[in-house]
Design an enzyme around this catalytic site. Structure first.
Site, short mmCIF file in Angstrom:
data_model
loop_
_atom_site.label_atom_id
_atom_site.label_comp_id
_atom_site.label_asym_id
_atom_site.label_seq_id
_atom_site.Cartn_x
_atom_site.Cartn_y
_atom_site.Cartn_z
N ARG A 25 4.30 0.88 30.83
CA ARG A 25 3.42 0.01 30.03
C ARG A 25 4.09 -1.33 29.67
NH1 ARG A 25 -1.43 1.85 28.03
NH2 ARG A 25 -2.15 3.57 29.27
N ARG A 29 0.36 -5.15 25.39
CA ARG A 29 0.03 -5.83 24.14
C ARG A 29 1.21 -6.27 23.28
NH1 ARG A 29 -4.69 -2.37 21.52
NH2 ARG A 29 -3.31 -0.70 22.19
N ARG A 38 -5.33 -11.88 28.23
CA ARG A 38 -6.38 -10.91 27.98
C ARG A 38 -7.56 -11.55 27.24
NH1 ARG A 38 -8.64 -7.41 25.19
NH2 ARG A 38 -8.72 -5.15 25.30
N ASP A 75 -5.42 -0.09 35.95
CA ASP A 75 -5.49 1.11 35.12
C ASP A 75 -5.81 2.30 36.01
OD1 ASP A 75 -5.50 1.81 32.08
OD2 ASP A 75 -7.01 3.08 33.02
N TYR A 153 -10.35 12.71 31.92
CA TYR A 153 -11.27 11.66 31.45
C TYR A 153 -12.66 11.84 32.06
CZ TYR A 153 -7.21 9.21 29.60
OH TYR A 153 -6.10 8.87 28.89
O1 1CP Z 1 2.53 -2.19 32.46
C1 1CP Z 1 2.00 -1.21 32.96
O2 1CP Z 1 2.41 -0.05 32.78
C2 1CP Z 1 0.86 -1.44 33.96
C3 1CP Z 1 -0.44 -1.28 33.49
C4 1CP Z 1 -1.06 0.06 33.11
C5 1CP Z 1 -0.80 1.37 33.56
C6 1CP Z 1 0.30 1.85 34.45
C7 1CP Z 1 -2.17 0.13 32.25
C8 1CP Z 1 -2.76 -1.02 31.55
N1 1CP Z 1 -2.62 1.42 32.23
C9 1CP Z 1 -1.80 2.19 32.99
C10 1CP Z 1 -1.94 3.63 33.26
C11 1CP Z 1 -2.74 4.48 32.35
N2 1CP Z 1 -3.96 4.23 31.81
C12 1CP Z 1 -2.36 5.80 31.99
C13 1CP Z 1 -1.10 6.47 32.50
C14 1CP Z 1 0.12 5.94 31.85
C15 1CP Z 1 0.42 6.40 30.47
O3 1CP Z 1 0.48 7.63 30.26
O4 1CP Z 1 0.66 5.54 29.62
C16 1CP Z 1 -3.36 6.33 31.16
C17 1CP Z 1 -3.40 7.71 30.53
C18 1CP Z 1 -4.38 5.34 31.05
C19 1CP Z 1 -5.66 5.47 30.34
C20 1CP Z 1 -5.84 4.38 29.35
N3 1CP Z 1 -6.11 3.08 29.68
C21 1CP Z 1 -5.69 4.43 27.96
C22 1CP Z 1 -5.27 5.67 27.18
C23 1CP Z 1 -6.37 6.27 26.44
C24 1CP Z 1 -5.96 7.63 25.89
O5 1CP Z 1 -6.59 8.60 26.30
O6 1CP Z 1 -5.03 7.70 25.07
C25 1CP Z 1 -5.92 3.15 27.45
C26 1CP Z 1 -5.94 2.72 26.01
C27 1CP Z 1 -6.15 2.30 28.57
C28 1CP Z 1 -6.37 0.83 28.56
C29 1CP Z 1 -5.19 0.06 29.00
N4 1CP Z 1 -4.60 0.16 30.26
C30 1CP Z 1 -3.58 -0.75 30.36
C31 1CP Z 1 -3.52 -1.48 29.13
C32 1CP Z 1 -2.56 -2.60 28.84
C33 1CP Z 1 -4.52 -0.96 28.29
C34 1CP Z 1 -4.87 -1.44 26.90
C35 1CP Z 1 -5.99 -2.40 27.01
C36 1CP Z 1 -5.79 -3.58 26.14
O7 1CP Z 1 -6.04 -3.45 24.95
O8 1CP Z 1 -5.40 -4.65 26.64
#
Ligand code: 1CP
Length: 345
Positions: A25, A29, A38, A75, A153
Site C-alpha cells: 500500500r 493516502r 486523487r 485495486d 467481496y
Molecule cells: O500501493 C499499493 O499497494 C498499490 C495499490 C493497491 C493495492 C495493491 C490498492 C489501492 N489496493 C490494493 C489491493 C487491495 N485492495 C487489497 C489487497 C491488499 C491488502 O490486503 O491491503 C484489498 C483487500 C483491497 C480491497 C480494498 N480496496 C479495500 C479494503 C476494504 C476492506 O475490506 O477492508 C479498500 C479500502 C480499497 C480501496 C483502495 N485501494 C487502493 C487504495 C489506495 C484504496 C483507498 C482508496 C482511497 O481512499 O484513495
C-alpha cells in the site's frame, strides 16, 4: 546487457549489494501528493481507470520515499467489476457490490475467462506507460487478489469482519464456492498473463483474508487456487518472479507447497519461524508490523531484528501488511533508509 534490477535478483535469491525494500500500500493516502491526484480524479475508480494518473501515483513512492520497486496502482476489485459485478466505493465505507453472488445462476451470468481479462485494458495501458517512465534498475510489481480474497467481496458484497455469508457457503454448499473460485481463477490466470505481457517484472498474489479460513480448509479453499495460478504463469514466464502473500497463516507454514519464488511473511508470523520452515525453499519478504512506522525508534529496532534473523540472505524487506494513511512520510523514508543501511554489504 539490460540494467539489472536488484529487486528481481533478490526474488530469485541472488546476492545483491543490499536488501531491497518496498511497502504494501505504498501508493496511497499517507502521501499528500497522492491525495492531490486523487482529488483531481474525483473518485478512486476514476483514478484506477486513468492510465496517466495511475502511472503518476505508482511512481510517487519511488521518488518520494526511495523504495526499490513500484507496485502498479490499481485495486484487486477491478477483476469482479469487469466480470460484470457493479463495483462502487462509498465514501468512508469502502467497496460495495450491489448484487452479491448467492446462487449458481449468478455465477453463470458472470463474464469469464478471456472476455473478462480483455476488458481490463486500462490496467495494461497503465503498465505500458509506467514502463516508459520507471528507472531501469527499479522493478514494477503487478498484482491480483487471490480467488478466495476476491470471492469474499463477491459473496458478501463488501468488506466483512465475520465472513459469515461466505462461510455459510463453505460449509453448507462447498461446490458452489468452488464454482466461484474456479471461475475467478481462470480470469486471474489470463489477467496476470496480460499484465506480464504488458511489462510487469514481478507478480504478487494478495490473499489478504487467508486467516478467515481454518487451517485444515485453507488449502482446499484458497492455497490450491493460488498455486494453480502460479504454476500456469511459471510454466510460460519462468523469468517473472511470483510472490505469494497469504496474510495470517502461521499454522499453515508446514504445509506450504507450490512453484513460486517468494513467500510474503505477515507481521503476526515470527520471521524466525518462517525462515526455519520455508527459508531454504523460498525467498522471504517482510515483515515489520506496520504500526511501528508511528515511531522511528520502534522502526529501527524492528529493522535490526529482522536483519539479524535474515542476515541479508534470501530476503526482501517489507511491512507485514499495508502502511496506514496517518503515518508521517518522514517515518516511511526512515524505514526505507534503515533497511538499506543495515543490509549494505
Ligand atoms: O500501493 C499499493 O499497494 C498499490 C495499490 C493497491 C493495492 C495493491 C490498492 C489501492 N489496493 C490494493 C489491493 C487491495 N485492495 C487489497 C489487497 C491488499 C491488502 O490486503 O491491503 C484489498 C483487500 C483491497 C480491497 C480494498 N480496496 C479495500 C479494503 C476494504 C476492506 O475490506 O477492508 C479498500 C479500502 C480499497 C480501496 C483502495 N485501494 C487502493 C487504495 C489506495 C484504496 C483507498 C482508496 C482511497 O481512499 O484513495
Amino acid at each position: 546487457m539490460p540494467t539489472p534490477k536488484i529487486f528481481v535478483d533478490a526474488c530469485f535469491g541472488k546476492e545483491t549489494p543490499y536488501t531491497p525494500v518496498w511497502m504494501m500500500r505504498q501508493a496511497g493516502r499517507y502521501l499528500p501528493e497522492y491525495m492531490a491526484v486523487r482529488a483531481q480524479a474525483g473518485n478512486f475508480l476514476n483514478l484506477c481507470h486513468n492510465p496517466e494518473m495511475a502511472c503518476e501515483v505508482t511512481l510517487q513512492p519511488i521518488d518520494i520515499v526511495g523504495v526499490d520497486a513500484a507496485i502498479l496502482f490499481s485495486d484487486i476489485l477491478v477483476i469482479p467489476d469487469e466480470m460484470g459485478m457493479d463495483l462502487s466505493f462509498v465514501k468512508g465505507e469502502g467497496p460495495k457490490f450491489s448484487d452479491p453472488i448467492t446462487n449458481e445462476s449468478d455465477i453463470d451470468k458472470l463474464i469469464g475467462g478471456e472476455e473478462a481479462a480483455s476488458k481490463l485494458t486500462y490496467v495494461y495501458d497503465t503498465i505500458k506507460l509506467i514502463k516508459t517512465k520507471l528507472a531501469e534498475d527499479k522493478a514494477l510489481i503487478g498484482f491480483t487478489g487471490s480467488p478466495w480474497t476476491l470471492a469474499t467481496y463477491m459473496i458478501e458484497g463488501q468488506g466483512t469482519k465475520t465472513y459469515n455469508i461466505c462461510k455459510k457457503m463453505m460449509y453448507s454448499n462447498p461446490e458452489l464456492l468452488h464454482k466461484i473460485l474456479a471461475k475467478v481463477t481462470e480470469v486471474v490466470k489470463l489477467y496476470m498473463e496480460k499484465q506480464i505481457q504488458s511489462g510487469i517484472d514481478v507478480v504478487q498474489i494478495f490473499d489478504s483474508w487467508a486467516a478467515a479460513i481454518e487451517p485444515n480448509k485453507y488449502d482446499e479453499f484458497s492455497w490450491k487456487y493460488m498455486v494453480e495460478i502460479a504454476e500456469y504463469l511459471k510454466e510460460k514466464y519462468p523469468q517473472t518472479p511470483i510472490i505469494m502473500f497469504p496474510k495470517g497463516v502461521p499454522a499453515f507454514l508446514d504445509k506450504v507447497y507450490g512453484n513460486f519464488d517468494v513467500f510474503g511473511v505477515d507481521w503476526s508470523t515470527p520471521m524466525e519461524l518462517a525462515r526455519e520452515k520455508l527459508g531454504d525453499k523460498y525467498v522471504l519478504q517482510g515483515n515489520m508490523e506496520p504500526c511501528r512506522l508511528y515511531s522511528k525508534e520502534a522502526t529501527t529496532e524492528a529493522v535490526e531484528d529482522i536483519q539479524s534473523v535474515m542476515q541479508g540472505k534470501r530476503h526482501i524487506f517489507n511491512l507485514g501488511h499495508g502502511i496506514l494513511p496517518d503515518v508521517p512520510v518522514e517515518h516511511a523514508k526512515h524505514f526505507i533508509n534503515e533497511c538499506h543501511r543495515v543490509s549494505k554489504k
